[in-house]
Motif scaffolding. Structure first.
Motif, mmCIF file in Angstrom:
data_model
loop_
_atom_site.group_PDB
_atom_site.id
_atom_site.type_symbol
_atom_site.label_atom_id
_atom_site.label_comp_id
_atom_site.label_asym_id
_atom_site.label_seq_id
_atom_site.Cartn_x
_atom_site.Cartn_y
_atom_site.Cartn_z
ATOM 1 N N PRO A 92 -42.526 76.497 -24.249
ATOM 2 C CA PRO A 92 -41.778 75.964 -25.394
ATOM 3 C C PRO A 92 -40.727 76.952 -25.892
ATOM 4 O O PRO A 92 -40.846 78.161 -25.680
ATOM 5 C CB PRO A 92 -42.865 75.738 -26.451
ATOM 6 N N PRO A 93 -39.704 76.457 -26.568
ATOM 7 C CA PRO A 93 -38.673 77.339 -27.129
ATOM 8 C C PRO A 93 -39.264 78.197 -28.253
ATOM 9 O O PRO A 93 -40.266 77.820 -28.870
ATOM 10 C CB PRO A 93 -37.613 76.366 -27.647
ATOM 11 N N PRO A 94 -38.658 79.340 -28.515
ATOM 12 C CA PRO A 94 -39.197 80.223 -29.567
ATOM 13 C C PRO A 94 -39.158 79.605 -30.954
ATOM 14 O O PRO A 94 -39.972 79.941 -31.814
ATOM 15 C CB PRO A 94 -38.286 81.460 -29.481
ATOM 16 N N ASP A 99 -35.004 68.525 -29.117
ATOM 17 C CA ASP A 99 -34.910 68.015 -27.753
ATOM 18 C C ASP A 99 -36.009 68.570 -26.848
ATOM 19 O O ASP A 99 -35.981 68.363 -25.635
ATOM 20 C CB ASP A 99 -33.533 68.325 -27.153
ATOM 21 N N TRP A 100 -36.966 69.294 -27.412
ATOM 22 C CA TRP A 100 -38.058 69.834 -26.599
ATOM 23 C C TRP A 100 -39.103 68.748 -26.369
ATOM 24 O O TRP A 100 -39.721 68.232 -27.296
ATOM 25 C CB TRP A 100 -38.687 71.043 -27.286
#
Length: 216
Positions: A92-94, A99-100
């Protein structure tokens, strides 16, 4: 019937280094990530995986949890995946992003569909001497493999290998046992210490064509 796992040497893994043919190993297993690369073609998150193609990436994962290693983010104070080599597919993004998409199911490192076998804990070299043709081959094998599986490796040098009887020091080898269980000792470490690294010191297995068996 119990199906034996397929074993691979690190050298076998190391030749699969392109996006169209990409293998890695980790936690004792070998994974073919080519389908993953095809599925996410063009995604920048493939970059760390591509850079590690053909290598062992066990250091990406925690020995106990079998999951990606984590650390405390110095900015947010949150526990997040530790990816010093760069964020990769399914990480996952930080920070939260609209849009994840996390509906991919199992992350690839937990998906056994990509697993194609086990990484050998120890490999060794042996010589195979064809008494019919006098041809000799030195091949690297996995210490966990039984003779039937080693015979499969040798097939690329002799497609009729199954028509031969395999012997070591005059004794018929049991094809359902490993080299060690057949008393074919691996003295490579001792030879290395003595600087005896020539192939001539490797164990020699003689194979005899079944229509022309002779005593070793």
């Amino acid at each position: 019937m119990v199906v034996r796992p397929k074993y691979f040497t690190p050298n076998e893994v190391s030749v699969h280094t392109t996006i169209d043919d990409l293998w890695v190993s980790f936690m004792g297993k070998v994974y073919d990530l080519t389908p993953l690369c095809n599925k996410h073609s063009g995604d920048l998150l493939l970059k760390p995986i591509i850079k590690s193609a053909g290598k062992d990436i066990s250091h990406w994962f925690d020995d106990k949890t079998k999951d990606v290693r984590t650390h405390v983010d110095p900015v947010t104070g949150c526990i997040v995946p530790y990816t010093p080599h760069g964020r990769f597919i399914h990480i996952p993004p930080p920070l939260p992003q609209s849009d994840w998409a996390n509906d991919f199911g199992k992350p690839w490192w937990k998906d056994d569909a990509y697993c194609i076998g086990l990484l050998s804990e120890k490999t060794r070299f042996i010589r195979i001497i064809n008494t019919l043709t006098s041809q000799e081959q030195t091949i690297e094998v996995c210490s966990e493999e039984i003779l039937d599986e080693i015979q499969d490796r040798y097939m690329k040098y002799n497609s009729h290998a199954r028509s031969y009887t395999w012997k070591y020091i005059g004794k018929n080898l049991e094809m359902t046992k490993t080299l060690e269980d057949n008393d074919v000792a691996d003295d490579s470490e001792e030879f290395y210490k003595l600087a005896m690294n020539d192939d001539s010191f490797l164990p020699a297995i003689h194979i005899y064509f079944n229509d022309d068996l002779t005593e070793a």
